[in-house]
Design a protein around this motif. Structure first.
Motif, mmCIF file in Angstrom:
data_model
loop_
_atom_site.group_PDB
_atom_site.id
_atom_site.type_symbol
_atom_site.label_atom_id
_atom_site.label_comp_id
_atom_site.label_asym_id
_atom_site.label_seq_id
_atom_site.Cartn_x
_atom_site.Cartn_y
_atom_site.Cartn_z
ATOM 1 N N PHE A 34 39.696 13.157 3.136
ATOM 2 C CA PHE A 34 40.750 13.709 3.930
ATOM 3 C C PHE A 34 40.742 15.170 3.351
ATOM 4 C CE2 PHE A 34 42.588 9.602 5.380
ATOM 5 C CZ PHE A 34 41.929 9.087 4.679
ATOM 6 N N TYR A 36 44.149 17.594 3.629
ATOM 7 C CA TYR A 36 45.644 18.007 3.954
ATOM 8 C C TYR A 36 46.224 19.556 3.532
ATOM 9 C CZ TYR A 36 46.661 12.917 4.282
ATOM 10 O OH TYR A 36 46.516 11.841 4.749
ATOM 11 N N ARG A 42 57.186 22.585 2.042
ATOM 12 C CA ARG A 42 56.902 21.629 3.158
ATOM 13 C C ARG A 42 56.100 20.300 2.593
ATOM 14 N NH1 ARG A 42 57.210 24.161 8.040
ATOM 15 N NH2 ARG A 42 57.094 21.949 8.914
ATOM 16 N N GLY A 43 55.969 19.503 3.400
ATOM 17 C CA GLY A 43 55.205 18.236 3.111
ATOM 18 C C GLY A 43 53.885 18.635 3.378
ATOM 19 N N LEU A 44 53.105 17.292 3.455
ATOM 20 C CA LEU A 44 51.468 17.421 3.359
ATOM 21 C C LEU A 44 51.170 17.005 4.763
ATOM 22 C CD1 LEU A 44 50.558 15.240 0.461
ATOM 23 C CD2 LEU A 44 50.245 17.515 0.651
ATOM 24 N N LYS A 49 39.807 13.931 8.672
ATOM 25 C CA LYS A 49 39.209 12.986 7.915
ATOM 26 C C LYS A 49 37.915 12.633 8.254
ATOM 27 C CE LYS A 49 40.946 8.955 10.474
ATOM 28 N NZ LYS A 49 41.918 9.503 11.612
ATOM 29 N N PHE A 90 44.692 20.553 -0.006
ATOM 30 C CA PHE A 90 44.469 19.483 -0.939
ATOM 31 C C PHE A 90 43.168 18.802 -0.070
ATOM 32 C CE2 PHE A 90 47.171 19.535 -4.251
ATOM 33 C CZ PHE A 90 48.599 20.235 -3.584
ATOM 34 N N LYS A 102 44.936 3.468 -2.883
ATOM 35 C CA LYS A 102 45.481 4.693 -2.969
ATOM 36 C C LYS A 102 44.414 6.134 -2.686
ATOM 37 C CE LYS A 102 43.674 4.940 -7.636
ATOM 38 N NZ LYS A 102 44.114 5.224 -9.253
ATOM 39 N N LEU A 103 45.261 7.113 -2.210
ATOM 40 C CA LEU A 103 44.475 8.119 -1.937
ATOM 41 C C LEU A 103 44.561 8.917 -3.452
ATOM 42 C CD1 LEU A 103 45.896 9.888 1.109
ATOM 43 C CD2 LEU A 103 43.561 8.842 0.777
ATOM 44 N N PHE A 105 43.919 12.680 -5.000
ATOM 45 C CA PHE A 105 43.912 14.002 -4.572
ATOM 46 C C PHE A 105 43.264 14.962 -5.456
ATOM 47 C CE2 PHE A 105 46.763 14.196 -0.768
ATOM 48 C CZ PHE A 105 47.301 13.157 -0.627
ATOM 49 N N TYR B 31 51.327 -0.545 6.087
ATOM 50 C CA TYR B 31 51.037 0.015 4.644
ATOM 51 C C TYR B 31 51.868 1.251 4.297
ATOM 52 C CZ TYR B 31 46.883 -2.909 5.297
ATOM 53 O OH TYR B 31 46.056 -3.800 5.660
ATOM 54 N N TYR B 33 53.503 3.798 1.123
ATOM 55 C CA TYR B 33 53.223 4.421 -0.089
ATOM 56 C C TYR B 33 54.274 5.427 -0.617
ATOM 57 C CZ TYR B 33 48.505 3.256 2.224
ATOM 58 O OH TYR B 33 47.607 2.706 3.013
ATOM 59 N N TYR B 35 54.080 8.829 -3.297
ATOM 60 C CA TYR B 35 53.431 9.555 -3.983
ATOM 61 C C TYR B 35 54.160 10.837 -4.635
ATOM 62 C CZ TYR B 35 48.852 8.202 -2.097
ATOM 63 O OH TYR B 35 47.893 7.417 -1.594
ATOM 64 N N GLN B 37 54.734 14.964 -6.780
ATOM 65 C CA GLN B 37 53.923 16.282 -6.809
ATOM 66 C C GLN B 37 54.996 16.916 -8.024
ATOM 67 O OE1 GLN B 37 53.622 18.918 -3.695
ATOM 68 N NE2 GLN B 37 51.644 19.718 -4.476
ATOM 69 N N VAL B 43 49.025 16.284 -6.273
ATOM 70 C CA VAL B 43 49.426 14.947 -5.602
ATOM 71 C C VAL B 43 49.262 13.548 -6.347
ATOM 72 C CG1 VAL B 43 50.296 13.851 -3.783
ATOM 73 C CG2 VAL B 43 49.981 16.053 -3.711
ATOM 74 N N PHE B 45 49.414 9.495 -6.973
ATOM 75 C CA PHE B 45 49.557 8.113 -6.446
ATOM 76 C C PHE B 45 51.017 7.249 -7.366
ATOM 77 C CE2 PHE B 45 49.441 4.119 -4.235
ATOM 78 C CZ PHE B 45 49.048 3.175 -5.204
ATOM 79 N N PHE B 91 56.869 12.044 -2.046
ATOM 80 C CA PHE B 91 56.338 11.906 -0.581
ATOM 81 C C PHE B 91 56.132 10.592 -0.425
ATOM 82 C CE2 PHE B 91 55.443 16.145 0.315
ATOM 83 C CZ PHE B 91 55.164 16.802 -0.743
ATOM 84 N N GLY B 101 44.340 6.811 8.653
ATOM 85 C CA GLY B 101 45.363 7.614 9.059
ATOM 86 C C GLY B 101 46.744 7.467 8.214
ATOM 87 N N TYR B 102 46.676 7.927 7.323
ATOM 88 C CA TYR B 102 48.076 8.300 6.283
ATOM 89 C C TYR B 102 48.687 9.181 7.106
ATOM 90 C CZ TYR B 102 45.587 5.853 2.330
ATOM 91 O OH TYR B 102 44.803 5.156 1.607
ATOM 92 N N PHE B 104 52.108 11.321 6.167
ATOM 93 C CA PHE B 104 53.127 11.935 5.315
ATOM 94 C C PHE B 104 54.399 12.355 5.635
ATOM 95 C CE2 PHE B 104 50.894 11.495 0.854
ATOM 96 C CZ PHE B 104 49.529 11.346 1.104
ATOM 97 N N GLY B 105 55.428 11.943 4.872
ATOM 98 C CA GLY B 105 56.689 12.591 5.476
ATOM 99 C C GLY B 105 56.715 13.905 4.419
ATOM 100 N N SER B 106 57.975 14.579 4.953
ATOM 101 C CA SER B 106 58.170 16.065 4.538
ATOM 102 C C SER B 106 58.409 16.170 2.932
ATOM 103 C CB SER B 106 59.116 16.631 5.104
ATOM 104 O OG SER B 106 60.037 16.076 5.399
ATOM 105 N N GLY B 107 58.890 14.944 2.324
ATOM 106 C CA GLY B 107 59.229 14.929 1.065
ATOM 107 C C GLY B 107 60.782 14.902 0.526
#
Lengths: 115, 113
Positions: A34, A36, A42-44, A49, A90, A102-103, A105, B31, B33, B35, B37, B43, B45, B91, B101-102, B104-107
């Motif tokens: 992946f 990102y 901001r977020g990821l 992918k 990333f 898990k991913l 990074f 699923y 998760y 994470y 940072q 980042v 896990f 996150f 296809g993960y 992510f939220g904006s954190g």
């Protein structure tokens, strides 16, 4: 154990020039890969992918990445950089297994595109 | 396009206090998760959650941390007694299938003082 290496902390490129952000990985079995992007505070945001199939993957905002199994690489590319592409990028990997996993990074590469 | 929503966007707490970070994953995802940072770092896990139980956790996710899906929509991360080193961006992410296809939220930026 799976790992990702992004050897460059920062990549500088002039607007209009092609860009490459490097990523190599280590994982047992077939990888999911992946890219990102993270803009300041901001977020990821998902770019693209690779799961299986064509080694050249096209993603958002004109980015693409090439999966190279023999070199265990997944470099991010764009033919013509824009100033707005400046951000933190990333690379991430996970092993192809049947359970939620898990991913992992990389440390991130800051892309700076200048006029 | 469906989003993962995280609240609050920024939380400041005193050391030793409990915090709960909230996430609303994409509705049909299975699923979930967390994470984190730490500022300027990569980042990392923390934990994955599937079928109402933790499926994997990292060494960071010690007894001070817990996750819960209290209803059909929320997914929470609780830190029982915060330390200064818990200051980070947290996150939440969700995916429909494992490794697929993960999003992510904006954190949530957590600052422990």
């Amino acid at each position: 154990a799976q790992s990702v290496a992004q050897p460059e902390d920062q990549v500088n490129v002039a607007e209009g020039n092609p860009l490459t952000v490097k990523c190599t990985y280590s994982v047992s079995g077939n990888p999911y890969l992946f890219w990102y992007v993270q803009y300041p505070n901001r977020g990821l945001q998902f770019l693209l992918k690779y799961i299986t199939g064509d080694n050249l993957v096209k993603g958002s905002y004109g980015f693409e990445a090439e999966f190279n199994k023999s070199q265990t690489s997944f470099h991010l590319k764009k033919p013509s950089a824009l100033v707005s592409d400046s951000a933190l990028y990333f690379c991430a990997v996970r092993a192809w297994s049947g359970t939620a996993s898990k991913l992992t990074f990389g440390t991130g590469t800051r892309l700076q595109v200048t006029l | 396009e469906p989003e993962v929503t995280q609240t609050p966007s920024h939380q400041v707490t005193q050391m030793g206090q409990e915090v709960i970070l909230r996430c609303v994953p994409i509705s049909n995802h299975l699923y979930f998760y967390w994470y984190r940072q730490i500022l300027g770092q990569k980042v990392e896990f923390l934990v994955s959650f599937y079928n109402n139980e933790i499926s994997e956790k990292s060494e960071i996710f010690d007894d001070q941390f817990s996750v819960e899906r209290p209803d059909g929509s929320n997914f929470t991360l609780k830190i029982r007694s915060t330390k200064l080193e818990d200051s980070a961006m947290y996150f939440c992410a969700s995916s429909l299938a494992s490794g697929w296809g993960y999003t992510f939220g904006s954190g949530t930026r957590l600052t422990v003082v």
